[in-house]
Write a protein that holds these residues in place. Structure first.
Motif, PDB file in Angstrom:
ATOM      1  N   PHE A   7       0.841  -1.209   0.000  1.00 16.45           N
ATOM      2  CA  PHE A   7       0.000   0.000   0.000  1.00 16.45           C
ATOM      3  C   PHE A   7       0.870   1.250   0.000  1.00 16.45           C
ATOM      4  O   PHE A   7       0.611   2.215  -0.718  1.00 16.45           O
ATOM      5  CB  PHE A   7      -0.914  -0.013   1.228  1.00 16.45           C
ATOM      6  N   LEU A   8       1.949   1.212   0.822  1.00 14.15           N
ATOM      7  CA  LEU A   8       2.856   2.358   0.903  1.00 14.15           C
ATOM      8  C   LEU A   8       3.548   2.580  -0.438  1.00 14.15           C
ATOM      9  O   LEU A   8       3.672   3.716  -0.915  1.00 14.15           O
ATOM     10  CB  LEU A   8       3.901   2.104   1.999  1.00 14.15           C
ATOM     11  N   ALA A   9       3.970   1.501  -1.074  1.00 14.09           N
ATOM     12  CA  ALA A   9       4.647   1.619  -2.364  1.00 14.09           C
ATOM     13  C   ALA A   9       3.714   2.194  -3.412  1.00 14.09           C
ATOM     14  O   ALA A   9       4.095   3.055  -4.212  1.00 14.09           O
ATOM     15  CB  ALA A   9       5.161   0.239  -2.819  1.00 14.09           C
ATOM     16  N   LEU A  10       2.462   1.700  -3.397  1.00 12.53           N
ATOM     17  CA  LEU A  10       1.485   2.219  -4.345  1.00 12.53           C
ATOM     18  C   LEU A  10       1.209   3.691  -4.094  1.00 12.53           C
ATOM     19  O   LEU A  10       1.094   4.495  -5.014  1.00 12.53           O
ATOM     20  CB  LEU A  10       0.179   1.419  -4.250  1.00 12.53           C
ATOM     21  N   SER A  11       1.116   4.045  -2.811  1.00 15.02           N
ATOM     22  CA  SER A  11       0.849   5.440  -2.453  1.00 15.02           C
ATOM     23  C   SER A  11       1.977   6.344  -2.917  1.00 15.02           C
ATOM     24  O   SER A  11       1.746   7.425  -3.460  1.00 15.02           O
ATOM     25  CB  SER A  11       0.678   5.568  -0.928  1.00 15.02           C
ATOM     26  N   LEU A  12       3.215   5.873  -2.710  1.00 10.87           N
ATOM     27  CA  LEU A  12       4.362   6.666  -3.141  1.00 10.87           C
ATOM     28  C   LEU A  12       4.384   6.802  -4.657  1.00 10.87           C
ATOM     29  O   LEU A  12       4.689   7.869  -5.197  1.00 10.87           O
ATOM     30  CB  LEU A  12       5.659   6.003  -2.660  1.00 10.87           C
ATOM     31  N   GLY A  13       4.046   5.698  -5.341  1.00 10.23           N
ATOM     32  CA  GLY A  13       4.026   5.730  -6.800  1.00 10.23           C
ATOM     33  C   GLY A  13       3.008   6.718  -7.319  1.00 10.23           C
ATOM     34  O   GLY A  13       3.281   7.508  -8.222  1.00 10.23           O
ATOM     35  N   VAL A  14       1.800   6.701  -6.740  1.00  9.49           N
ATOM     36  CA  VAL A  14       0.753   7.638  -7.149  1.00  9.49           C
ATOM     37  C   VAL A  14       1.175   9.064  -6.855  1.00  9.49           C
ATOM     38  O   VAL A  14       0.976   9.978  -7.647  1.00  9.49           O
ATOM     39  CB  VAL A  14      -0.577   7.304  -6.428  1.00  9.49           C
ATOM     40  N   SER A  15       1.802   9.255  -5.683  1.00 13.10           N
ATOM     41  CA  SER A  15       2.245  10.599  -5.288  1.00 13.10           C
ATOM     42  C   SER A  15       3.292  11.136  -6.249  1.00 13.10           C
ATOM     43  O   SER A  15       3.237  12.293  -6.675  1.00 13.10           O
ATOM     44  CB  SER A  15       2.808  10.551  -3.866  1.00 13.10           C
ATOM     45  N   LEU A  16       4.262  10.275  -6.603  1.00 14.62           N
ATOM     46  CA  LEU A  16       5.311  10.704  -7.516  1.00 14.62           C
ATOM     47  C   LEU A  16       4.747  10.994  -8.899  1.00 14.62           C
ATOM     48  O   LEU A  16       5.138  11.950  -9.568  1.00 14.62           O
ATOM     49  CB  LEU A  16       6.390   9.614  -7.621  1.00 14.62           C
ATOM     50  N   PHE A  17       3.786  10.167  -9.331  1.00 14.76           N
ATOM     51  CA  PHE A  17       3.160  10.377 -10.636  1.00 14.76           C
ATOM     52  C   PHE A  17       2.419  11.705 -10.655  1.00 14.76           C
ATOM     53  O   PHE A  17       2.496  12.477 -11.611  1.00 14.76           O
ATOM     54  CB  PHE A  17       2.199   9.229 -10.959  1.00 14.76           C
ATOM     55  N   ALA A  18       1.706  11.982  -9.564  1.00 12.73           N
ATOM     56  CA  ALA A  18       0.942  13.236  -9.480  1.00 12.73           C
ATOM     57  C   ALA A  18       1.867  14.428  -9.518  1.00 12.73           C
ATOM     58  O   ALA A  18       1.607  15.419 -10.202  1.00 12.73           O
ATOM     59  CB  ALA A  18       0.109  13.245  -8.203  1.00 12.73           C
ATOM     60  N   SER A  19       3.003  14.323  -8.793  1.00 12.97           N
ATOM     61  CA  SER A  19       3.960  15.438  -8.775  1.00 12.97           C
ATOM     62  C   SER A  19       4.517  15.667 -10.163  1.00 12.97           C
ATOM     63  O   SER A  19       4.669  16.802 -10.615  1.00 12.97           O
ATOM     64  CB  SER A  19       5.102  15.129  -7.799  1.00 12.97           C
ATOM     65  N   SER A  20       4.841  14.553 -10.856  1.00  9.96           N
ATOM     66  CA  SER A  20       5.380  14.667 -12.211  1.00  9.96           C
ATOM     67  C   SER A  20       4.369  15.301 -13.149  1.00  9.96           C
ATOM     68  O   SER A  20       4.702  16.144 -13.968  1.00  9.96           O
ATOM     69  CB  SER A  20       5.771  13.274 -12.710  1.00  9.96           C
ATOM     70  N   ALA A  21       3.102  14.882 -13.006  1.00 14.43           N
ATOM     71  CA  ALA A  21       2.065  15.403 -13.892  1.00 14.43           C
ATOM     72  C   ALA A  21       1.847  16.881 -13.654  1.00 14.43           C
ATOM     73  O   ALA A  21       1.634  17.657 -14.581  1.00 14.43           O
ATOM     74  CB  ALA A  21       0.767  14.629 -13.672  1.00 14.43           C
ATOM     75  N   LEU A  22       1.891  17.271 -12.363  1.00  9.45           N
ATOM     76  CA  LEU A  22       1.684  18.677 -12.026  1.00  9.45           C
ATOM     77  C   LEU A  22       2.829  19.537 -12.531  1.00  9.45           C
ATOM     78  O   LEU A  22       2.640  20.700 -12.864  1.00  9.45           O
ATOM     79  CB  LEU A  22       1.532  18.827 -10.500  1.00  9.45           C
ATOM     80  N   ALA A  23       4.032  18.960 -12.586  1.00  2.00           N
ATOM     81  CA  ALA A  23       5.198  19.743 -12.995  1.00  2.00           C
ATOM     82  C   ALA A  23       5.173  20.044 -14.493  1.00  2.00           C
ATOM     83  O   ALA A  23       5.757  21.021 -14.946  1.00  2.00           O
ATOM     84  CB  ALA A  23       6.478  18.997 -12.644  1.00  2.00           C
ATOM     85  N   GLU A  24       4.494  19.195 -15.248  1.00  2.00           N
ATOM     86  CA  GLU A  24       4.485  19.369 -16.696  1.00  2.00           C
ATOM     87  C   GLU A  24       3.348  20.291 -17.132  1.00  2.00           C
ATOM     88  O   GLU A  24       2.198  20.080 -16.766  1.00  2.00           O
ATOM     89  CB  GLU A  24       4.335  18.013 -17.385  1.00  2.00           C
ATOM     90  N   THR A  25       3.681  21.318 -17.889  1.00  2.00           N
ATOM     91  CA  THR A  25       2.682  22.253 -18.411  1.00  2.00           C
ATOM     92  C   THR A  25       2.610  22.085 -19.917  1.00  2.00           C
ATOM     93  O   THR A  25       3.622  22.154 -20.601  1.00  2.00           O
ATOM     94  CB  THR A  25       3.070  23.712 -18.083  1.00  2.00           C
ATOM     95  N   ARG A  26       1.408  21.849 -20.418  1.00  2.00           N
ATOM     96  CA  ARG A  26       1.219  21.680 -21.861  1.00  2.00           C
ATOM     97  C   ARG A  26       0.606  22.935 -22.455  1.00  2.00           C
ATOM     98  O   ARG A  26      -0.383  23.459 -21.943  1.00  2.00           O
ATOM     99  CB  ARG A  26       0.350  20.458 -22.153  1.00  2.00           C
ATOM    100  N   ILE A  27       1.210  23.421 -23.528  1.00  2.00           N
ATOM    101  CA  ILE A  27       0.801  24.672 -24.172  1.00  2.00           C
ATOM    102  C   ILE A  27       0.500  24.407 -25.642  1.00  2.00           C
ATOM    103  O   ILE A  27       1.226  23.675 -26.316  1.00  2.00           O
ATOM    104  CB  ILE A  27       1.920  25.731 -24.066  1.00  2.00           C
ATOM    105  N   THR A  28      -0.567  25.013 -26.140  1.00  2.00           N
ATOM    106  CA  THR A  28      -0.854  25.007 -27.577  1.00  2.00           C
ATOM    107  C   THR A  28      -0.430  26.354 -28.143  1.00  2.00           C
ATOM    108  O   THR A  28      -0.862  27.400 -27.652  1.00  2.00           O
ATOM    109  CB  THR A  28      -2.356  24.799 -27.848  1.00  2.00           C
ATOM    110  N   TYR A  29       0.446  26.324 -29.130  1.00  2.00           N
ATOM    111  CA  TYR A  29       0.993  27.552 -29.731  1.00  2.00           C
ATOM    112  C   TYR A  29       0.459  27.664 -31.149  1.00  2.00           C
ATOM    113  O   TYR A  29       0.768  26.828 -32.009  1.00  2.00           O
ATOM    114  CB  TYR A  29       2.518  27.489 -29.718  1.00  2.00           C
ATOM    115  N   LYS A  30      -0.347  28.680 -31.405  1.00  2.00           N
ATOM    116  CA  LYS A  30      -0.967  28.862 -32.725  1.00  2.00           C
ATOM    117  C   LYS A  30      -0.313  30.045 -33.416  1.00  2.00           C
ATOM    118  O   LYS A  30      -0.320  31.163 -32.898  1.00  2.00           O
ATOM    119  CB  LYS A  30      -2.464  29.094 -32.577  1.00  2.00           C
ATOM    120  N   SER A  31       0.279  29.778 -34.588  1.00  2.00           N
ATOM    121  CA  SER A  31       1.056  30.843 -35.223  1.00  2.00           C
ATOM    122  C   SER A  31       0.577  31.139 -36.636  1.00  2.00           C
ATOM    123  O   SER A  31      -0.147  32.103 -36.877  1.00  2.00           O
ATOM    124  CB  SER A  31       2.540  30.469 -35.248  1.00  2.00           C
ATOM    125  N   ALA A  32       0.944  30.297 -37.598  1.00  2.00           N
ATOM    126  CA  ALA A  32       0.661  30.603 -39.000  1.00  2.00           C
ATOM    127  C   ALA A  32       0.545  29.300 -39.786  1.00  2.00           C
ATOM    128  O   ALA A  32       0.484  28.217 -39.216  1.00  2.00           O
ATOM    129  CB  ALA A  32       1.782  31.470 -39.564  1.00  2.00           C
TER     130      ALA A  32
END
Length: 318
Positions: A7-32
């Motif tokens: 349970f602890l390992a799963l919790s840590l895995g979910v926590s690390l995944f969430a942190s990684s997901a939060l750190a990544e910002t996705r942007i759509t850049y519309k130009s020409a």
């Protein structure tokens, strides 16, 4: 005990995944449009953002049909939307004027600037064989303006301003065929607008002798556009500076974008500009002096960066 460990390992895995997901910002850049220099700039920016933030910002470049469309799409976009347009179009949209008359939307008031990008620069390219060295010399010559682009509209305006309306033969050739048409003598010159150095002007100058016309200060005043100087040596055979006009362009988002994301985008852009310039000379024409061309409000996150960097901002930008 084993269950607790799992349970602890799963919790840590979910926590690390969430942190990684939060750190990544996705942007759509519309130009020409795909294939244009501004689309290429978007690709370069995307690569620079990924490298400069160690993958924390991922930019997807999206094809656009033009600057007006880019502004209009702010009505339906969220905080991940970045687009390019001349600052004047933002002012017109927020005032419900010109092409935005009757199409106003409260979302337009939420548009905020991030940073300038290379300006749309006018090039009047003449073959050396034509003997044309100034605008008056274009009379009775065959000129390719193209259709539907900013360069075509602007070029037509200049012909009228400088007394050449009806005195120039306009070629019925696509702008994409300008260089071969110039080389084989089908046209005497062509008009194009884009970042400098412009790829089609580089190609023309490398394959035949050309003259890129300069505008006088009086002519520039008549156009009501910004003055821009293309340094000598930019194009093959160019021994003197070219004085021309430009339409400033900048990257914008809306207040829906978080301050942190806007700050990181702006900071990474300026810190990556030198490396981008090594592979694409058009970035060399961008410096903080171009900030003066942004006449609307900046995003609070961008303001934070400029304050830290010691860049002076106008009252209107804040």
């Amino acid at each position: 005990m084993k269950t607790n460990t799992v349970f602890l390992a799963l919790s840590l895995g979910v926590s690390l995944f969430a942190s990684s997901a939060l750190a990544e910002t996705r942007i759509t850049y519309k130009s020409a449009k795909t294939g244009s220099s501004y689309y290429q700039m978007g690709v370069q920016l995307a690569e620079a953002m990924k490298a400069g933030t160690n993958g924390d910002i991922i930019v997807t470049v999206e094809e656009s049909q033009g600057s007006v469309q880019n502004v209009m799409e702010t009505k339906a976009r969220g905080g991940d939307y970045v687009f390019t347009t001349p600052p004047v179009l933002v002012t017109l949209a927020q005032g419900g004027k010109a092409m935005f008359e009757g199409k106003g939307d409260p979302k337009f008031d939420e548009i905020r600037a991030l940073f300038p990008i290379p300006s749309l620069t006018m090039h009047f390219v003449m073959s050396a064989d034509s003997g044309v060295t100034d605008f008056a010399g274009m009379e009775n010559k065959t000129i390719l303006l193209g259709k539907g682009s900013f360069g075509a509209t602007e070029g037509e305006k200049y012909l009228k301003l400088f007394g050449l309306e009806g005195k120039v033969n306009l070629a019925e050739v696509e702008l994409s065929n300008a260089v071969p048409a110039l080389k084989n003598g089908q046209i005497d010159g062509f008009v194009t607008a884009g970042s400098w150095p412009a790829p089609n002007v580089i190609e023309a100058a490398a394959s035949t002798d050309v003259v890129v016309l300069s505008l006088s200060d009086e002519q520039i005043t008549e156009t009501k556009r910004a003055k821009l100087v293309i340094p000598a040596g930019t194009y093959s055979g160019q021994t003197a500076d070219i004085t021309t006009t430009s339409l400033p362009v900048a990257a914008f988002t809306t207040t829906a974008m978080s301050d942190d994301a806007a700050y990181q985008l702006t900071k990474t852009f300026w810190e990556s500009k030198a490396s981008m310039s090594e592979g694409a000379p058009w970035w060399k024409g961008v410096d903080t002096a171009l900030m003066a061309n942004i006449t609307s409000k900046l995003h609070p996150g961008a303001i934070r960066y400029y304050t830290e960097a010691g860049v002076e901002l106008t009252a209107a930008q804040q």
